[in-house]
Write an enzyme that holds these catalytic residues in place. Structure first.
Site, PDB file in Angstrom:
ATOM      1  N   SER A 276      35.908  42.421  43.663  1.00  0.00           N
ATOM      2  CA  SER A 276      37.279  42.679  44.061  1.00  0.00           C
ATOM      3  C   SER A 276      37.789  44.078  43.718  1.00  0.00           C
ATOM      4  O   SER A 276      38.790  44.510  44.263  1.00  0.00           O
ATOM      5  CB  SER A 276      38.200  41.663  43.394  1.00  0.00           C
TER       6      SER A 276
ATOM      7  N   SER B  89      33.186  41.389  39.859  1.00  0.00           N
ATOM      8  CA  SER B  89      34.138  42.281  40.529  1.00  0.00           C
ATOM      9  C   SER B  89      34.161  43.724  40.029  1.00  0.00           C
ATOM     10  O   SER B  89      34.809  44.568  40.636  1.00  0.00           O
ATOM     11  CB  SER B  89      35.553  41.709  40.429  1.00  0.00           C
TER      12      SER B  89
ATOM     13  N   LYS C  54      43.670  49.653  38.749  1.00  0.00           N
ATOM     14  CA  LYS C  54      43.600  48.511  39.669  1.00  0.00           C
ATOM     15  C   LYS C  54      44.971  47.829  39.729  1.00  0.00           C
ATOM     16  O   LYS C  54      45.642  47.695  38.693  1.00  0.00           O
ATOM     17  CB  LYS C  54      42.516  47.529  39.176  1.00  0.00           C
TER      18      LYS C  54
END
Lengths: 95, 493, 494
Positions: free
Chosen positions: C159, C183, C79
């Site tokens: 997210s 998330s 990420k």
């Protein structure tokens, strides 16, 4: 409690985000929606309740007083938008 | 904090204004750099004067994802300082973020302690000489990060930022608004500095910025309600503190007497003009949005930790002062001078141990400190050590040399070094106590000065003239007491 | 050779170790898959092909010498929130333009130490603020899943939308992700993948760009429960550089996976039965309970009375912390600078241009709730409510509950540019209604795909555990996974 364009403007300055005049009312509306949502909390009786200071029940760990870091000024400024002689440079600050 | 007036108005401290008397009310926030190797929340060096951004870690530069970890030594130093200020130690304290934007504040917030500081209320005593002892309350002491440094004069329209200081540990020591004159403010700063230096928790170096003060000044009618205060930021010398307070109080009085009102604001002292001026950049109303730093947990320690630090604390200035007066029989004033630093006090003790306290204090203060100051030296690099000075005092006490000769001896040792008793012996500086030799000199002087002999019978204080003649004849070595006795006998006084 | 990307993380690791194929072959397969898919899915914001191949070669060399770590040669997506030295690290934001850290996050350092290979950086909502991955400066990520007989693009959740989409579309063997309010779990639920948010303090936050420090916790997104256990084993661990990292030994999570649920007491909180909850979610929930019961778990109704207040409290605490955490993006030290005549103008221009609308909104809310006169009414109140939320959980755990089963999300994946959510930020926030309580209480929770909705889109269940008892979550999660027995591979359209 609700916010208006003036409050939004003031918060924008506190947060150092330039907000266009024409967007202030719209933003105020959005913020009020969120504030309206969080106002549900008024229903909760919190008398005698301690606010959470840490989600894990522990106290602060301490570090030994030793020099273990630093000494790489070039790496500190390597991502800087503007720098000279390992100083960061910013528009002149008037005190 | 609630403001409580602890002082009785003292007319001697009032300032005359056009409309009447005014009284200053002063509170100080002293920022003292904690003596430590590494920073409060990172492992980079606290060393002063290195090249730009060289003592900076990714944590200090607030790189994304960096996290603080606390330095145990800074915690210990804060607690020790709290103990030195006779203050309440809080076994649980919380670090908060103080949010504001400034280029030398890389995180966009300063980690400080707001609601729950590590040290609570304490007390400091000021010896104001003939005005007696004044008590100044300490509101709190907390730990916080120092900011970096903005340099404005390297470029016409840019400021340069060096983060070497960023994250260095500071103790902010907040006084209660108990100070009523610029002299008290000076004395307060000096006292705090002495305590910090005794404890070794801050080097107290004001020129390098290790100790600086924010001074809150307001004026009021004597004994009246507290007035609106202005905060003079970052004052870095005691002389400037006095000048800034005097200027600021007068400025406020002039405004009030003209029917104006004081705006609460942050001001800056300009050493060149001797004036304070409003700080443009700090003018907007501050809203620091304090909240507990979620990257740190509550700082907790037990009573045992505090007790151990308390046990290992050195003797503090007030205690030392009391002991010097009682143990060495010296005056309070002399004791105050002697305890001004730990090194000075310990030099004195080395000299005074087993000797006459008063005589030792005299010599240490007047001859020794006087000479050090003249030569811009200190105890650590003095050419004379305590053992040598003690030797000189021994010679005086034994009657081997007079005070006058002792000063000469001091001079010789200062320049050439050596053992006092050997020098006195070798150079024939010992006083003559042999009454036969002295009698012979006196007889000669009496015989050669018949007129003086007549005069002295009418005016006995003229004996001084005869003493002088004997000392001259003996090149200063005659024992003055012996000279006096024999003279009195021979002159029939 | 069969497609090397279509293997579980464990099978990939074992295959490389057994020299069935080389680490380089696997990495090359993934790199080709990414090259083909990324223009459509937009899961990666930066593909580090050269570095990936170098790392894979090193893994092969190590294995040739009989060395190698627990994830040797396994290609992962990271990420964009994790600092990776010398490579793209911009948290999905314009304000970190060009930022390449000189340091490596503790978690990725752990992964590389165990031999994993980095394929590239994964798209995400800007600063992890969002539930649809539409707030990214790099554009929306497209969910590899589409409803039956539909061409409509769906969001992958957020997210960690890039992480979930990449894992689901076989663009990495596993991905790192972070979870502040859901998330990890919500995008995992939207993409038929497994995601675990460990206990707060289990994984180091050092080097992970902060959103809300007291809530942020990293974890993996993978295709199977066992893969999550393996990956978390490498990610987790005490880190003295993070004051909130907990000094506890990391158990062998993988060893717990097949432990079963016999004798465990599973709590069913009545407060999660929300008004207007779709019937298929309710059905799935009941199905999950039945599976656990069939395997010997005891099911017990419980009450977590403050559940309802978790989301509103979250929308005070998270923006407050974020407003402060994001103050460092000021155009001075790194990233974007938009000039101005004064320092303040420079700040205001930089932050107006550098932050997207959602980030600005949250920074403004956070600034407001912390400001003078409002702090007690909002922030302190929310932190008190948080104490109550945590107490609810402590109570049920003290009463003998081992884990709690709930739905993971109130719906399956929704469409990109959903009008209703765009019009009302709170609608979007409600996506986290089932996940956010866990962050507020610091607990571990896993989302496991358990079924599909009427349109064939994946749905997940969430298991919530006791502090530092991720093992039970893996064991119970595995039971759900096994009982569901479904294939959660999206039909390839890209």
């Amino acid at each position: 409690m609700s916010v208006d364009a003036n409050i939004v403007k003031r918060i924008g300055h506190l947060a150092r985000i330039k907000l266009e005049q024409e967007n202030l009312d719209g933003l105020a509306g959005e913020l009020n929606t969120i504030l309206g949502f969080v106002e549900q909390l008024d229903e909760v009786d919190v008398s005698g309740v301690e606010p959470m200071t840490s989600v894990i029940p522990a106290s602060l760990r301490v570090r030994k007083d030793e020099i273990t870091d630093g000494g790489y000024a070039d790496k500190i400024v390597s991502n800087a938008p503007l720098s000279e002689d390992n100083f960061f440079m910013v528009p002149k600050v008037v005190e | 904090m609630s403001l409580v007036d602890t002082r009785t108005p003292d007319p001697k401290k009032f300032i005359k204004g056009a409309t009447g008397d005014w009284e200053m009310v002063i509170g100080l926030e002293i920022h003292a750099q904690v003596t430590s190797e590494s920073k409060l929340f990172s492992g980079s060096s606290t060393k002063f004067g290195n090249s730009p951004n060289s003592n900076v870690s990714f944590v200090d530069a607030a790189m994304p994802g960096m996290l603080p970890t606390i330095n145990e030594e800074c915690v210990r130093q804060a607690v020790r300082t709290g103990l030195g200020l006779k203050a309440k130690i809080n076994n649980r304290s919380i670090f908060d973020r103080k949010n504001y934007f400034y280029p030398d504040l890389p995180q966009g917030y300063q980690i400080s302690q707001f609601k729950d500081p590590i040290v609570g209320e304490g007390i400091v005593y000021l010896d104001m000489g003939k005005d007696g002892i004044v008590e100044i309350g300490i509101e709190r002491l907390h730990l916080e990060q120092d900011a970096g440094k903005s340099i404005h004069d390297l470029h016409p329209n840019m400021s340069f930022i060096d983060l070497n200081r960023s994250g260095v540990a500071l103790m902010e020591i907040v006084s209660k608004p108990d100070i009523r004159s610029s002299e008290e403010a000076r004395s307060y700063i000096a006292k705090i500095r002495t305590i910090l230096r005794y404890l070794g928790t801050c080097d107290g170096n004001m020129e390098q910025g290790s100790l600086r003060a924010d001074i809150n000044v307001s004026v009021r009618e004597p004994g009246g309600e507290f007035g609106t205060r202005c905060e003079i930021k970052n004052v870095n010398s005691m002389r400037f503190a006095v000048a800034a307070i005097e200027y600021e109080a007068r400025r406020q009085i002039d405004i009030l007497e003209d029917g104006g009102k004081i705006d609460q604001e942050t001001r800056l002292f300009d050493a060149k003009t001797g004036k304070t001026r409003s700080m443009r950049s700090k003018e907007e109303a501050h809203d620091y949005r304090y909240f507990p730093d979620p990257d740190l947990l509550p700082l907790e320690f037990d009573d045992e930790f505090v007790a151990k630090l308390a046990k290992d604390l050195p003797e503090l200035p007030d205690e030392k002062h009391g002991r010097f007066v009682s143990e060495y029989g010296i005056t309070s004033y002399d004791a105050s001078v002697l305890i001004s630093s730990r090194a000075n006090a310990s030099f004195f003790e080395d000299v005074a141990k087993g000797r006459n306290g008063k005589l030792s204090a005299n010599w240490v203060i007047n001859e020794f400190f006087g000479r050090l100051a003249k030569e811009e030296l200190n105890v650590a690099n003095s050419p004379i050590n305590a053992h040598q000075l003690g030797g000189i005092i021994d010679l005086i006490s034994n009657g081997d040399i007079s005070g006058k000769i002792a000063k000469e001896l001091f001079e010789i040792i200062w320049v050439e070094g050596g053992k006092p008793s050997e020098i006195v012996e070798k150079r024939g500086m010992k006083q003559v106590s042999d009454t036969g030799a002295i009698e012979k000199m006196i007889d000669e002087i009496i015989a050669n000065n018949p007129e003086q002999v007549i005069k002295v019978k009418e005016k006995p204080q003229l004996i001084g003239w005869f003493v002088g003649q004997v000392m001259k004849a003996s090149q200063g070595k005659a024992n003055p007491r012996a000279v006096n006795e024999i003279l009195k006998a021979k002159l029939g006084l | 050779m069969s497609d090397l990307t279509k293997l579980s993380l464990k099978a990939t690791r074992d295959g490389i170790k057994n020299k069935d194929f080389s680490a380089l072959e696997v990495t090359d397969s993934y790199l080709s898959a990414i090259e083909a898919a990324n223009p459509k899915l937009n899961a990666y914001v930066s593909i580090e092909a050269e570095q990936a191949r170098t790392m894979a070669k090193q893994s092969d060399e190590k294995l040739a010498k009989g060395q190698g770590g627990a994830l040797e040669g396994v290609p992962l997506g990271i990420k964009d929130l994790f600092a990776t030295i010398g490579t793209h690290t911009q948290a999905g934001s314009h304000i970190l333009d060009g930022f390449k850290p000189e340091y490596e996050s503790s978690i990725t350092a752990n992964l590389w130490a165990d031999g994993a290979v980095m394929l590239g950086k994964l798209n995400m909502d800007e600063f992890a603020m969002g539930s649809s991955n539409e707030t990214s400066y790099y554009g929306a990520v497209v969910n590899p899943w589409r409803a039956d007989d539909s061409n409509k693009d769906l969001v992958p959740g957020g997210s960690s939308g890039g992480s979930a989409a990449a894992v689901s579309a076989w663009l990495c063997a596993g991905a790192t992700a972070t979870d502040t309010g859901g998330s990890i779990r919500q995008p995992a639920a939207f993409t038929g993948t497994v995601g675990i948010k460990p206990t707060y303090g289990r994984c180091s936050r050092w080097g992970v760009v902060a959103f809300a420090s007291s809530l942020d916790q990293a974890g993996p997104i993978t295709r199977t429960v066992e893969d999550s256990a393996l990956m978390l084993n490498s990610m987790a661990g005490f880190d003295k550089k993070d004051s909130t990292s907990v000094d506890l030994a990391v158990p062998d999570f993988a060893a717990a996976v097949e432990r079963g649920v016999k004798g465990l007491t599973i709590g069913v909180p009545k407060e999660y039965r929300m008004e207007g909850m779709p019937q298929e979610i309710e059905t799935l929930w009941q199905q999950g309970l039945a599976w656990l019961k069939d395997e010997g778990a005891i099911i017990k109704g419980i009450s977590l009375p403050h559940t309802k207040y978790a989301l509103p409290a979250y929308y005070i605490v998270a923006p407050a912390e974020a407003s402060s955490n994001l103050a460092r993006y000021d155009g001075v030290k790194y990233g974007l600078r938009v000039n101005g005549d004064s320092i303040d103008e420079m700040y205001e221009n930089t932050r107006a241009k550098g932050f997207g609308a959602e980030v600005q909104r949250r920074v403004l809310i956070g600034t407001y709730v912390l400001s003078a006169g409002y702090y007690d009414a909002y922030y302190v109140k929310a932190q008190k409510v948080r104490t109550l939320i945590k107490r609810d959980f402590e109570q049920v755990f003290a009463d003998g509950i081992d884990a709690i089963l709930t739905p993971a999300t109130p719906s399956a994946a929704f469409g990109i540019a959903d009008q209703e959510m765009a019009a009302d930020p709170v609608k979007m926030y409600l996506n986290d209604i089932f996940t956010v309580t866990v962050n507020m209480a610091g607990l571990p929770a896993i989302a496991v795909p358990a079924g599909k909705d009427a349109q064939g889109l994946p749905l997940a269940l969430q298991l919530i555990g006791k502090p530092f008892d991720e093992e039970t979550l893996f064991a119970a999660g595995r039971v759900i996974e096994r009982s569901a027995g479904l294939d959660f591979t999206p039909k390839k359209w890209w």
